[in-house]
Design a protein around this motif. Sequence first.
Motif: not given
Length: 243
Positions: A39, A109, A192, A195-196, A198-200, A202-203
């Motif tokens: 990261y 992020f 964005s 979408s960003d 949920p990715k964070l 999930d990470a």
Amino acid sequence: MFFRHSNEMWSEFPELVPGVLFAEGITSAVDVGDRIAGYHATAADRLAQHPESEMAEIQAWRRAFSKMGLKPTQYRCASEALLRRFRQEGSLPRLHPLVDLCNAISIAFAIPVAVLDLSKIAGDLEVRHASGSESYLTFSGEVEHPEAREVIFADAAGQAHARRWTNRQSGLSAVRDDTHSVLIVAEALHGSAVSDVPKLIDAIAAELAAIWSIEARQGVLSSSSPRFDLSSAMNLQLQQKQD
């Protein structure tokens, strides 16, 4: 027990995208050095292209701070402060494995991430405007009282667990070596973010599973679904343990 943003916050910041995780079983006796390195590399690559002040994620928070009547270069959101320090020093201080991990993901992020010790939170936790009567414990042990209308993370006992929204967390609910259960909150306002975030989230969930073997409960909130029910999450994890 639940986490939410007030209706007024949603009205003032309809572009807000909050992501939330509940995790139980945190320990400090783990090594996350290899995990955070990736990261940090991502953050370094981003900073090599643009300084943090030019990132869309940070610019959105600067606009929000201005809207709240704060000078953005005096009061920075947590991810901007971390990115600035990382750019200047090439590293971040090591505090606690979970905090170190979330800080690393935050700068990758460019999105603020708060990690709160649930045992220090009394009842429901709401992001709202302060009345002026709430108490905030600094990391040096001093008690402050946020000004009326300042955005805070407030619990049912009138304790402020963050000041100026994403600017600074409280020493009261800071993660320490004996922390067991945590609430993790990521908030974004840029284009964005939908979408960003949920990715964070999930990470972070993937790292919790890999490092602590924890199955976190998670969710992404919205104005139509603004509430994360911690009681249900805690009861579900208790049932899973009993099964």
